[in-house]
Design an enzyme around this catalytic site. Sequence first.
Site, PDB file in Angstrom:
ATOM      1  N   HIS B 426       0.823  -1.207   0.000  1.00 15.67           N
ATOM      2  CA  HIS B 426       0.000   0.000   0.000  1.00 15.67           C
ATOM      3  C   HIS B 426       0.859   1.260   0.000  1.00 15.67           C
ATOM      4  CE1 HIS B 426      -2.464   3.138   1.947  1.00 15.67           C
ATOM      5  NE2 HIS B 426      -3.428   2.615   1.209  1.00 15.67           N
ATOM      6  N   CYS B 799      -3.090  -2.099 -16.369  1.00 18.34           N
ATOM      7  CA  CYS B 799      -3.024  -1.027 -15.379  1.00 18.34           C
ATOM      8  C   CYS B 799      -2.447  -1.700 -14.157  1.00 18.34           C
ATOM      9  CB  CYS B 799      -4.391  -0.434 -15.103  1.00 18.34           C
ATOM     10  SG  CYS B 799      -5.588  -1.606 -14.467  1.00 18.34           S
TER      11      CYS B 799
END
Lengths: 843, 843
Positions: B426, B799
Amino acid sequence: MQHIDYAPMVVIEQTTPMTADVYGGRAKCLQRLIRLNMPVPQTVALSFDAVLDIAKGNEPDLAQVLPHFGDNPLLSVRPSSASPDWGGPGAVLNIGLNDKTFPILKKKLGPSAACRLYLRFIHSYAVHVARLDADIFDVIDDPDEAAIQSALVAYEDEAEEPFPQDVARQLVDVLSSMARAWEGTTARLLRQAKGAPADAGLGLVIQAMALGVGQKECGSGVIQFASSGTGLAGIRGRYLSQSQGREALDPKARALYLTKDSRGPSLQERCPDVFDELIEHGKLARIRLREEMSIEFTVDAGKLAILDAVRINRSARAAVRIAVDLAADQVIPREDALMRVDPKALSELLHRQIAPDAKRTILAQGIAASPGAATGRVVFTANDAHAAAARGEAAVLVRRETGPEDIRGMHASVAVLTERGGITSHAAVIGRGIGVPCVVGASDIAVNPRKKTLMGLNRRVIREGDIVTIDGTAGQILAGEVETQEAGLDDSVSTLLSWADDVRDIGIRANADTPKDAVTAQRFNADGIGLCRSEHMFFEADRLTMMREVIFAENDEDRTSALERLLPLQRADFTEIFKVMDGRPVSIRLLDPPLHEFLPSDKAGLRDLAAALNLPMSTVTERVEALKEFNPMLGLRGVRLGITVPEIYEMQARAIFEAALDCGGGVRPEIMIPLVSAKREVEIVKTRIDGVAAAVRVERGDGFSYSLGVMVETPRAALRAGEIAMYCDFLSFGTNDLTQMTYGLSRDDAGRFMSSYVQQGVYEEDPFHKMDVEGVGELLELGARRGRKARKDVILSICGEHGGEPDAIRFVRERDFDYVSCSPFRVPVARLAAAQCVLAVKN
Amino acid sequence: MQHIDYAPMVVIEQTTPMTADVYGGRAKCLQRLIRLNMPVPQTVALSFDAVLDIAKGNEPDLAQVLPHFGDNPLLSVRPSSASPDWGGPGAVLNIGLNDKTFPILKKKLGPSAACRLYLRFIHSYAVHVARLDADIFDVIDDPDEAAIQSALVAYEDEAEEPFPQDVARQLVDVLSSMARAWEGTTARLLRQAKGAPADAGLGLVIQAMALGVGQKECGSGVIQFASSGTGLAGIRGRYLSQSQGREALDPKARALYLTKDSRGPSLQERCPDVFDELIEHGKLARIRLREEMSIEFTVDAGKLAILDAVRINRSARAAVRIAVDLAADQVIPREDALMRVDPKALSELLHRQIAPDAKRTILAQGIAASPGAATGRVVFTANDAHAAAARGEAAVLVRRETGPEDIRGMHASVAVLTERGGITSHAAVIGRGIGVPCVVGASDIAVNPRKKTLMGLNRRVIREGDIVTIDGTAGQILAGEVETQEAGLDDSVSTLLSWADDVRDIGIRANADTPKDAVTAQRFNADGIGLCRSEHMFFEADRLTMMREVIFAENDEDRTSALERLLPLQRADFTEIFKVMDGRPVSIRLLDPPLHEFLPSDKAGLRDLAAALNLPMSTVTERVEALKEFNPMLGLRGVRLGITVPEIYEMQARAIFEAALDCGGGVRPEIMIPLVSAKREVEIVKTRIDGVAAAVRVERGDGFSYSLGVMVETPRAALRAGEIAMYCDFLSFGTNDLTQMTYGLSRDDAGRFMSSYVQQGVYEEDPFHKMDVEGVGELLELGARRGRKARKDVILSICGEHGGEPDAIRFVRERDFDYVSCSPFRVPVARLAAAQCVLAVKN
């Protein structure tokens, strides 16, 4: 092949060509009875096409039919679809009764019987054909002619037309009513749910009534020659004087026994000739129809008529027994017996079940994770389960979810229930493995481990010590004790399975982690152990502490010392397993789970651990915390441990090799590396294990051989199976993890939405339950092909929950796999399914 | 092609055929200088084969060589490998000096110079050829003949043979010493680490010495015509009288400037003719060698000799400037300029960096997750980062790991450091997205959030408020403030990138979640937004509460009401993003993360939540607990939320459509469904979204169009891309999650062993960093092929972090993908890499 033009309507005679896919099963069966010279009343069959035509609104040409039944006939119409399981409209009897035939009948049978038949026909016609409400008619026990008149009036009032008096009209209306009922949406959906194709047809059978009512001995009955519950041979059935159809089976009817019986009168005594004739017909039917049949018969003035015969209903247990007995009597070949038993039904037999007619008070519904039923007192911790077992009490272990630390508690329980988890959650896998009934993902319930309560449907609270029954076959939690029946694994099952073993050409191994599991595997005659999860041995209390010392070792020396103490224990386990398996192959998977699974998750456990390791609580907490992972399934586990903490695998390899030597020659262990995603992982681990083997050979001065394989459970390992196969002797596809990764779906978390997904048809079935052929299957196929291309003799297998699933077995057999491995309790299912694969291809 | 037999040894002349893969780069460059009529001393080149032969112990045939250098020659030998980056043995000068040539030299140069050269040769020979210890010789500043005698004695004592007097012997020994050094293991490993192939060859160049020492103006120097740091044009270099080799560059040497300089004397003033000649040669070299060269020269009695020329060293910034300037000057075509810049080097330019010669006190090493460097005070919570930002202080946010609730804190920080996580954790993804330097997976450190301390290497403790510098490019945590230099994104970069845009044939979009991100995407001239993660908007404080109300809604009504309040906020976000993107396409991914990510994880947060929702703490705790998942990555997220809680996707679709209408015509939003694993998921969501679109069209009385696509991020979606493509307009491969699932490897947990894995060569590189072509790539290829086969016009893209990686771009371009999408800060890299793909194929 000879081309036959089947007539849309045909009188069934001994030579009438008749197939079930044109006229339906009942018509075909009747034709066979007629060919066997049985006294079947005159019968006309309508083909699927003819009935479909009627359903479309075209009137049938009864001129072709009615003349065959003589003047003033009374007729019945029965459905005849391709399979009796698909349902269909109910039979209509006594067609042809009207104001003209009634007096004739009255003369023949007497007024009371004639009135009863006519009134019954009016009611039946009104309800089933004219679709009137049943309660427009008064209920009359012993009707007279006035009652008939008032029924005819009620009919006319409601239907706004008089009751049809023309026999042709009556018959046409009955036929078209039944034809249209078959095409109705509900009927269609119901039968499709039972496996009928969208275009399943309905045939109809028109038969001259054998009345079963009249002056001399008249009546009707049903007879079968084996028990529907057990399959054991023996005459079953009832006969009722002055009755029609299946009235004799009504529990309220004062029916006779068939054979002599101390409890009451019997047909055998009342009409010995009819009885003997019936027995002869029954024997003939079993042999020539090659099936246990239930025969519907009528006695008309002392004369026997055979109206119909159908396969008898049967429990799973009976199905096995009947098939085996038919084959043993050489009525059918063994191969047919094998094909006649549904492998899934077999799994029922391995476990105690709720009695079929027991009353159920359902507390909650969950996922049926491990079959069988058991009753016990609720406990909320593994320790309490142990304590209960020590007291000799049956305990039902209830947890939010289970983890490795619960395994011993599960062993000590008679059943397990978890709030969370899916068909391959920890509780489910272990439950199936040890044969304990288990319900998981019971999202209706709320477990409060602190308060030791469990809230079920309607907020009903169950407390520790309350008695519940778990039905792992149906996925239900039931209040109190519920009657159960014994597991049905008897000699007929083992006979059938031994025949299956003669036929099958793919190996069936068991997943077995402990010597106890291995004993079960042997009991079910598995070909070996396909997956022995070596870590399960570490969860025993004494070993757990050592394992924790390994994990917390500050340096290599401490770690080695802890591992050295684990070595003899692990070696002893393997020795015992090898001994139990007595030369059958054992494939041992090296340590797989993330290390934190070995650590306590609550405060008390942490305190114990701190004490055991002589470390401050804060250190232990911090280190346990540091080992936590976001997604342990995708974390530091499997071969990743083998690469980063090589000492553990080295210890395990040594334990395996030394155990093999301790068992003398003949043990050739198979070592399996889990969670591989790159060939280099295999290369590195192989080098180390080969090194350990060389060292053990030198130390012991004794040789042994072993094989090394890879558990293919990441998509990448399947894709790269070609290069991976270069380093190993076998590839065992772990379909559980492979399914998780292919779908991106954790089996432990899937329970929360899987039922909604299956209900909405997003997934056709839970892919952890039924192998996903399109996705996971393609990876299996790719992996197998690439593995074999690179190394022609590489052994291919699947181990995982799908290993026991018949469709998965067929899938991998077609791709030339060598064996499947599944929970011991699924081994019998797999053995039968594997045999059926062979036979299905042969036929 | 003409076949040329290259001689093993050859005198370099204007027409000598000479290629770098036979004789090495230096030989080839010298040949080109000679062809340009530059005053290069007599030079003989030895081919790779010849040197390899010498290394094997065969003596070279010097009879072919020596005659070319006349009587009593003095010679130098320099290495000449295919690439100057691969290193090689150092040059040896003055070969040929011995008791016979020394007197001749003394006569020519005077005794002092001659003694210095002889002594230097003896030392150099002793150390590099005879491998003696340097300290057997006394250090003498101004040697005389006695010093030479004592050096010769010392040599003989140590080498146990006299210093070789025969020039041929000297030369053979030098050559074979250099040849053998090249084949040594260390040298081999070093150059392979720099990308040399295993069989990289070494050529050698023997050159007549231009002495640089002697009676009139003699000396040596190095000149280049552009700055190695900035690439800007300008003469750089030094000249030192009475020197050889690169002595002029020694900072302690009293060297001259080259051009007139206020700080001291210069070559331009001292020898204007030589200087002018040098400038002319430099200009010619730049134009004809098509490169900025650094030229090594000697002045021998006022006469210029050019000894060598090499590509000048250059920083990333200089590389861009030089390439652009060469193309602007039409020395090279623009296409060559594009090929000369390493796209990865470009990313350095986008961020402030540690100054190259700054002193580093390394506190710990981690994974370089987001490039750039920044200094600030350590804080341990997102709130503290905010407070610091409010006070105008630079904060470095230090966390064990980050979660969505830290995003605002990350925005407020100048750099981020986490103890855990890998290249796509993250913190890493967000850090790169917003261009904040970030180091993750710093397993050397121990963060104690309660005590607000951070322990680094050597148990050094950093406390809150201490100053550290984070080097996100090198993955280092440095003590205190460290000098940094500006980001280098100047006009030359934008020129180069505009040329790249002219050439490239694959779209480059940016992953941008907020209007601020969109502005960055526009600044880097992305072709659109390829991935707008709609959930990131929910983490703003006011929305988070509403989102939590959605999650905790007791019934549909409450949920709808909370969603209705979220709707205008979400719509406003999309409106702003559409406006910023000004007609460029925006692909919005519907809610993806598991719901528990929106819930607090600590006691204080739970209390706040209980207060906000007006629920008892125990209820909130229980519900939060119930949402926890074992493996959230594989749990109830993505389209699974869309199927089970459809109201959320419906609200999002509505917000998108209304925003599109609010922006007027021309906006055609793209909606992307995450985590699909079955076509039916797409079918169901598509139906609902089409329904919302129809409703919005009716309500607004206005039309709009949109496209619907699927994020292919499970292996199963890739395998089933054919049937999935039937329901959608585009397939965007989410390579992050696809990598996780293909490997069975959580990016958040991989950090713990990834470095060990890469070090051991288990994985060649971190697959989250560099796309795994063999596994993930095969799924991409399969998915793309099947998608296109089913639907010819389906738009294909990737992506994910790999979208900015040059190799991945090449891979998907070759498979006909339409675009890639990556972090905004990687867009420039991707634009250049995409252009290079086209050019690489063309050439």
